[in-house]
Motif scaffolding. Structure first.
Motif, PDB file in Angstrom:
ATOM      1  N   GLU A  38       0.833  -1.210   0.000  1.00 45.86           N
ATOM      2  CA  GLU A  38       0.000   0.000   0.000  1.00 45.86           C
ATOM      3  C   GLU A  38       0.865   1.257   0.000  1.00 45.86           C
ATOM      4  N   ASN A  39       2.113   1.162   0.475  1.00 36.11           N
ATOM      5  CA  ASN A  39       2.991   2.329   0.555  1.00 36.11           C
ATOM      6  C   ASN A  39       3.809   2.536  -0.708  1.00 36.11           C
ATOM      7  N   GLU A  40       3.736   1.648  -1.628  1.00 45.02           N
ATOM      8  CA  GLU A  40       4.505   1.739  -2.865  1.00 45.02           C
ATOM      9  C   GLU A  40       3.603   2.191  -4.015  1.00 45.02           C
ATOM     10  N   PRO A  41       4.163   2.929  -4.960  1.00 46.08           N
ATOM     11  CA  PRO A  41       3.352   3.304  -6.130  1.00 46.08           C
ATOM     12  C   PRO A  41       3.076   2.082  -7.000  1.00 46.08           C
ATOM     13  N   ILE A  42       1.956   2.118  -7.712  1.00 40.96           N
ATOM     14  CA  ILE A  42       1.666   1.006  -8.611  1.00 40.96           C
ATOM     15  C   ILE A  42       2.282   1.232  -9.981  1.00 40.96           C
ATOM     16  N   GLY A  43       2.874   2.411 -10.162  1.00 41.61           N
ATOM     17  CA  GLY A  43       3.531   2.678 -11.432  1.00 41.61           C
ATOM     18  C   GLY A  43       4.380   3.935 -11.368  1.00 41.61           C
ATOM     19  N   GLU A  44       5.321   4.031 -12.297  1.00 41.26           N
ATOM     20  CA  GLU A  44       6.160   5.209 -12.461  1.00 41.26           C
ATOM     21  C   GLU A  44       6.111   5.609 -13.925  1.00 41.26           C
ATOM     22  N   ASN A  72      -3.754   3.260  -6.118  1.00 44.22           N
ATOM     23  CA  ASN A  72      -4.152   2.071  -5.369  1.00 44.22           C
ATOM     24  C   ASN A  72      -4.535   2.411  -3.932  1.00 44.22           C
ATOM     25  N   ARG A  73      -4.456   3.651  -3.542  1.00 52.64           N
ATOM     26  CA  ARG A  73      -4.788   4.085  -2.186  1.00 52.64           C
ATOM     27  C   ARG A  73      -6.276   4.380  -2.051  1.00 52.64           C
ATOM     28  N   PHE A  75      -7.416   7.164  -0.963  1.00 52.13           N
ATOM     29  CA  PHE A  75      -7.527   8.526  -1.502  1.00 52.13           C
ATOM     30  C   PHE A  75      -6.452   8.633  -2.592  1.00 52.13           C
ATOM     31  N   PRO A  76      -6.793   8.263  -3.833  1.00 51.01           N
ATOM     32  CA  PRO A  76      -5.785   8.136  -4.894  1.00 51.01           C
ATOM     33  C   PRO A  76      -5.153   9.464  -5.304  1.00 51.01           C
ATOM     34  N   PHE A  77      -3.862   9.387  -5.661  1.00 50.21           N
ATOM     35  CA  PHE A  77      -3.151  10.583  -6.094  1.00 50.21           C
ATOM     36  C   PHE A  77      -1.964  10.205  -6.973  1.00 50.21           C
ATOM     37  N   HIS A  78      -1.435  11.233  -7.648  1.00 50.43           N
ATOM     38  CA  HIS A  78      -0.186  11.122  -8.395  1.00 50.43           C
ATOM     39  C   HIS A  78       0.805  12.067  -7.731  1.00 50.43           C
ATOM     40  N   GLU A  79       2.064  11.651  -7.660  1.00 47.31           N
ATOM     41  CA  GLU A  79       3.102  12.445  -7.023  1.00 47.31           C
ATOM     42  C   GLU A  79       4.170  12.785  -8.051  1.00 47.31           C
ATOM     43  N   PHE A  80       4.580  14.043  -8.070  1.00 46.08           N
ATOM     44  CA  PHE A  80       5.605  14.523  -8.995  1.00 46.08           C
ATOM     45  C   PHE A  80       6.789  14.988  -8.150  1.00 46.08           C
ATOM     46  N   THR A  81       7.842  14.191  -8.104  1.00 46.11           N
ATOM     47  CA  THR A  81       8.944  14.440  -7.178  1.00 46.11           C
ATOM     48  C   THR A  81      10.077  15.263  -7.768  1.00 46.11           C
TER      49      THR A  81
END
Length: 186
Positions: A38-44, A72-73, A75-81
């Motif tokens: 659950e703590n890992e992204p499902i894709g990059e 997959n969370r 509260f789904p989101f995308h992160e831009f690091t």
């Protein structure tokens, strides 16, 4: 006696098969989650270019070199690091640019959260600097409660918050602490 034992074994096998049949869940989403924390992204994704449209017209365009997909969370989101650039277009197709070191896009709320060294350059060259800025895509609204510095053609306005539509026609610095030039009307 042998016939009775066969009957008992047959009933046990049928009961076990029925129990297994009803306990199995053929959910594709559960199968897809196997091996994913659950703590890992499902894709990059690299070199992403996301466009937000309304009635066939591009309203906003988010560009980044690296995107992590956390849909997959709960509260789904995308992160831009690695930084993000958001272009916002008004009805005349004039472009305002928002640049930040970091960003989140919350898919269920249509909210873009830009963070760290956020700089807005409007289509008419006004510049706002802050540490965090939200863009509500559905309402086409920008806001923050963080300290801001807003440079217009003649003024540098400091304050503790900012509120504006995406066209910047009613941009407002909140809790102003800077200098503003006012014109007297006759």
């Amino acid at each position: 006696m042998v016939k009775k034992n066969k009957y008992i074994i047959k009933n046990i096998v049928i009961a076990a098969a029925v129990a297994m049949f009803f306990s199995c869940n053929n959910s594709l989403s559960n199968v897809q989650k196997i091996g994913i924390s659950e703590n890992e992204p499902i894709g990059e994704e690299y070199n992403s270019n996301l466009k937000y449209t309304d009635s066939g017209r591009v309203k906003a365009n988010l560009i980044s070199t690296k995107l992590f997909d956390y849909t997959n969370r709960d509260f789904p989101f995308h992160e831009f690091t690695d930084g993000a650039t958001l272009y916002i277009y008004d009805n005349e197709n004039r472009k305002s640019t928002i640049v930040a070191d970091y960003a989140y896009v919350y898919t269920e709320t249509d909210l873009i959260d830009m963070r760290s060294n956020v700089v807005i350059t409007t289509h008419d060259n006004r510049v706002l600097k802050t540490d965090q800025l939200y863009y509500d895509q559905s309402k086409e609204w920008l806001y923050t409660n963080k300290p801001v510095s807003f440079k217009t053609e003649q003024d540098l306005i400091n304050g503790n918050g900012f509120d504006s539509n995406s066209k910047f026609t009613n941009a407002e610095v909140l809790e102003v602490t800077g200098i503003i030039t006012l014109q007297e009307e006759d």
